[in-house]
Design a protein around this motif. Sequence first.
Motif, PDB file in Angstrom:
ATOM      1  N   CYS A 201       0.844  -1.198   0.000  1.00 47.70           N
ATOM      2  CA  CYS A 201       0.000   0.000   0.000  1.00 47.70           C
ATOM      3  C   CYS A 201       0.880   1.249   0.000  1.00 47.70           C
ATOM      4  O   CYS A 201       0.642   2.190   0.750  1.00 47.70           O
ATOM      5  N   ARG A 202       1.919   1.238  -0.841  1.00 50.27           N
ATOM      6  CA  ARG A 202       2.840   2.356  -0.917  1.00 50.27           C
ATOM      7  C   ARG A 202       2.957   2.867  -2.348  1.00 50.27           C
ATOM      8  O   ARG A 202       2.716   2.113  -3.298  1.00 50.27           O
ATOM      9  N   ASP A 203       3.332   4.114  -2.484  1.00 50.42           N
ATOM     10  CA  ASP A 203       3.545   4.665  -3.825  1.00 50.42           C
ATOM     11  C   ASP A 203       4.994   4.440  -4.244  1.00 50.42           C
ATOM     12  O   ASP A 203       5.772   3.779  -3.533  1.00 50.42           O
ATOM     13  N   GLU A 204       5.378   5.000  -5.388  1.00 53.69           N
ATOM     14  CA  GLU A 204       6.708   4.760  -5.923  1.00 53.69           C
ATOM     15  C   GLU A 204       7.805   5.309  -5.017  1.00 53.69           C
ATOM     16  O   GLU A 204       8.945   4.849  -5.055  1.00 53.69           O
ATOM     17  N   ALA A 205       7.476   6.286  -4.204  1.00 47.58           N
ATOM     18  CA  ALA A 205       8.459   6.865  -3.297  1.00 47.58           C
ATOM     19  C   ALA A 205       8.475   6.178  -1.927  1.00 47.58           C
ATOM     20  O   ALA A 205       9.221   6.583  -1.038  1.00 47.58           O
ATOM     21  N   GLY A 206       7.651   5.148  -1.742  1.00 41.90           N
ATOM     22  CA  GLY A 206       7.623   4.426  -0.477  1.00 41.90           C
ATOM     23  C   GLY A 206       6.710   5.025   0.567  1.00 41.90           C
ATOM     24  O   GLY A 206       6.731   4.605   1.724  1.00 41.90           O
ATOM     25  N   ARG A 207       5.860   5.999   0.165  1.00 41.53           N
ATOM     26  CA  ARG A 207       4.930   6.621   1.108  1.00 41.53           C
ATOM     27  C   ARG A 207       3.597   5.873   1.107  1.00 41.53           C
ATOM     28  O   ARG A 207       3.229   5.235   0.121  1.00 41.53           O
ATOM     29  N   PHE A 208       2.865   5.971   2.207  1.00 45.22           N
ATOM     30  CA  PHE A 208       1.575   5.311   2.312  1.00 45.22           C
ATOM     31  C   PHE A 208       0.622   5.811   1.232  1.00 45.22           C
ATOM     32  O   PHE A 208       0.533   7.020   0.981  1.00 45.22           O
ATOM     33  N   GLY A 255       7.785  -3.983  -3.993  1.00 41.08           N
ATOM     34  CA  GLY A 255       8.203  -2.743  -4.620  1.00 41.08           C
ATOM     35  C   GLY A 255       9.589  -2.310  -4.184  1.00 41.08           C
ATOM     36  O   GLY A 255       9.825  -1.140  -3.875  1.00 41.08           O
ATOM     37  N   ILE A 256      10.540  -3.272  -4.166  1.00 43.66           N
ATOM     38  CA  ILE A 256      11.903  -3.019  -3.697  1.00 43.66           C
ATOM     39  C   ILE A 256      12.904  -3.615  -4.682  1.00 43.66           C
ATOM     40  O   ILE A 256      12.532  -4.424  -5.540  1.00 43.66           O
ATOM     41  N   PRO A 257      14.207  -3.271  -4.591  1.00 44.16           N
ATOM     42  CA  PRO A 257      15.224  -3.836  -5.489  1.00 44.16           C
ATOM     43  C   PRO A 257      15.481  -5.315  -5.205  1.00 44.16           C
ATOM     44  O   PRO A 257      15.373  -5.771  -4.060  1.00 44.16           O
ATOM     45  N   VAL A 258      15.855  -6.043  -6.238  1.00 42.44           N
ATOM     46  CA  VAL A 258      16.177  -7.462  -6.118  1.00 42.44           C
ATOM     47  C   VAL A 258      17.559  -7.622  -5.485  1.00 42.44           C
ATOM     48  O   VAL A 258      18.491  -6.866  -5.774  1.00 42.44           O
ATOM     49  N   GLY A 259      17.690  -8.630  -4.593  1.00 42.66           N
ATOM     50  CA  GLY A 259      18.992  -9.003  -4.062  1.00 42.66           C
ATOM     51  C   GLY A 259      19.650  -7.991  -3.160  1.00 42.66           C
ATOM     52  O   GLY A 259      20.873  -8.008  -2.973  1.00 42.66           O
ATOM     53  N   VAL A 260      18.863  -7.102  -2.561  1.00 48.17           N
ATOM     54  CA  VAL A 260      19.389  -6.099  -1.638  1.00 48.17           C
ATOM     55  C   VAL A 260      18.667  -6.248  -0.302  1.00 48.17           C
ATOM     56  O   VAL A 260      17.456  -6.489  -0.273  1.00 48.17           O
ATOM     57  N   ASP A 261      19.412  -6.127   0.806  1.00 45.85           N
ATOM     58  CA  ASP A 261      18.775  -6.191   2.126  1.00 45.85           C
ATOM     59  C   ASP A 261      17.557  -5.263   2.166  1.00 45.85           C
ATOM     60  O   ASP A 261      17.653  -4.087   1.801  1.00 45.85           O
ATOM     61  N   CYS A 262      16.442  -5.809   2.626  1.00 42.84           N
ATOM     62  CA  CYS A 262      15.212  -5.017   2.731  1.00 42.84           C
ATOM     63  C   CYS A 262      14.993  -4.681   4.199  1.00 42.84           C
ATOM     64  O   CYS A 262      14.483  -5.499   4.970  1.00 42.84           O
ATOM     65  N   ALA A 263      15.414  -3.496   4.597  1.00 36.91           N
ATOM     66  CA  ALA A 263      15.290  -3.058   5.984  1.00 36.91           C
ATOM     67  C   ALA A 263      14.171  -2.039   6.099  1.00 36.91           C
ATOM     68  O   ALA A 263      14.247  -0.949   5.547  1.00 36.91           O
ATOM     69  N   SER A 264      13.102  -2.412   6.799  1.00 35.67           N
ATOM     70  CA  SER A 264      11.992  -1.480   7.003  1.00 35.67           C
ATOM     71  C   SER A 264      12.411  -0.390   7.983  1.00 35.67           C
ATOM     72  O   SER A 264      13.211  -0.640   8.888  1.00 35.67           O
ATOM     73  N   THR A 269       6.022   6.877   8.928  1.00 31.69           N
ATOM     74  CA  THR A 269       6.097   8.240   8.390  1.00 31.69           C
ATOM     75  C   THR A 269       4.711   8.834   8.169  1.00 31.69           C
ATOM     76  O   THR A 269       4.575  10.046   8.004  1.00 31.69           O
ATOM     77  N   ALA A 270       3.670   7.991   8.171  1.00 32.60           N
ATOM     78  CA  ALA A 270       2.307   8.494   7.952  1.00 32.60           C
ATOM     79  C   ALA A 270       1.748   9.170   9.197  1.00 32.60           C
ATOM     80  O   ALA A 270       0.739   9.875   9.128  1.00 32.60           O
ATOM     81  N   PHE A 271       2.373   8.959  10.339  1.00 33.04           N
ATOM     82  CA  PHE A 271       1.974   9.616  11.583  1.00 33.04           C
ATOM     83  C   PHE A 271       3.183   9.670  12.499  1.00 33.04           C
ATOM     84  O   PHE A 271       4.138   8.894  12.323  1.00 33.04           O
ATOM     85  N   GLY A 272       3.144  10.578  13.481  1.00 30.87           N
ATOM     86  CA  GLY A 272       4.318  10.772  14.320  1.00 30.87           C
ATOM     87  C   GLY A 272       4.056  10.838  15.803  1.00 30.87           C
ATOM     88  O   GLY A 272       4.991  11.015  16.589  1.00 30.87           O
TER      89      GLY A 272
END
Length: 510
Positions: A201-208, A255-264, A269-272
């Motif tokens: 549920c994210r856009d191309e920039a990784g935002r909600f 929606g992330i690069p292949v073969g790269v560590d995926c660290a959330s 960022t949608a709330f603080g």
Amino acid sequence: MRWTRLAAGAAAALGAVAAYDVTQTRHAILRNFPVAGHLRFVLEKVGPELRQYIVTSNDEERPFSRDQRRWVYASSKGENQYFGFGTDNDVENAEGWTVIKHRTFAGPGAATARHAEEGEPLPMAKVLGAARGRRLAHRPASVVNISGMSFGSLSANAVTALNEGAKRAGCLQNTGEGALSPYHRQGGDLVFQIGTAYFGCRDEAGRFDLARLRDLVASAPVRAIEIKLSQGAKPGLGGMLPAAKVTPEIAEIRGIPVGVDCASPSRHTAFGDVDSMLDFVELVAAETGLPVGIKSAVGDLTFWDDLVSRMEGLRGSGGRGVDFVNVDGGEGGTGAAPLVFSDSVAYPFRLGFSQVYRRFAQAGLTDDVVFIGGGKLGLTENAVVGFALGLDGVQVGREAMLALGCIQAQRCHTDECPTGVATQSAWLQRGLEPQTKAARVAAYVVALRRDLLKVSEAIGVTHPALIGPDDIDLAEGVRSSASLREVYGYEPGWGELGPALREELLSTGG
């Protein structure tokens, strides 16, 4: 000549065994390691005799002891779950030993005969989303549900088996933060988890992206949405999917690069803060109609003070609030985390949950929130304590993995899981045949519900939600004991359903 014939016969026999092993679907170890895999079962068979003299006892291993694993394995396979010759736990010297206090006479409506059906349904006592009038509020059909485990962390075959198992057992499967994959679409009802990276549920920039969330949950049997703030095994850290597990398929789904560590990210960022989080909860609930809750480990308690304060101020006005709270204990599991986070960050479940529940109880909000817990609560004793402290349902993660065939190899972070559960290796996950393992997952969930009913019956009540903090003692060896109410400072009525919910539960037969 005779030796040649013998050697040829032995080779043919081994070849036949190997051919059988790679085609059978019952044991993942044998499919992945033909012939050699039989050694594990031989060692398992003679293990009790060996352990009596040279290895560990049945209760020394961690995170799950051999007795605990044996109970899950037997439950999932429909085998004999009984243990002979009495307990082998050191009851005389154990600290914090759980004592479930059975009653001589049953309470109102409690069963006094053997349960007629092994698969007797056990729905939650509360309706999820009812307190805030969510359009798609519903009563979960099972008090035992499958915890959040992402596709990527787990293999495609494992996720497929879990979802099919959830369908057969009539329980919910949480997707985990790794998005909703094709393998979650086997017919089992889902809880969609929104993590800090907003996978699915994210856009191309990784935002909600609210529109993507709305379209996604409309395309699958999603019954609730869980906003993951943190998890017990790595609170405040964010998820980690090692590069070895990031295949092209997973990269496309997330929606992330292949073969790269995926660290959330470690935080959203949608709330603080609590105020904006509640705005986010209400936005998601309004757009989807679904109940919305949070999952969190327990650390700094000011977050919970603020959350309860804001919900208390709007009680009865239809104001903002979470529909459920899923408290994850610091003893919870994960596919990958630094040792210090696994060992030392966040409260263990009992201490953390009791602190959270206390705050809602003081505000009079416990009947308005569904309480769920995780962290080794897939073992009957731990689940019973959770219900006595105020839980409405438990989530099972590693126990469901054990039902899939996990052998506690603790290689989840290496992509080398030997049973095909926590790996993206096509060779290793081939050993995990989804339909066979789905049946085992379902059998385990049903067995845990059955044991919860049996214990409830022993206590003299009709449902585990009616077990209270006075029904369980924690013993210090053979010297002294104290009830959960005394240990955790619960006031009268805490850990119990309110009168209206209790009457409703009793009127429906528990």
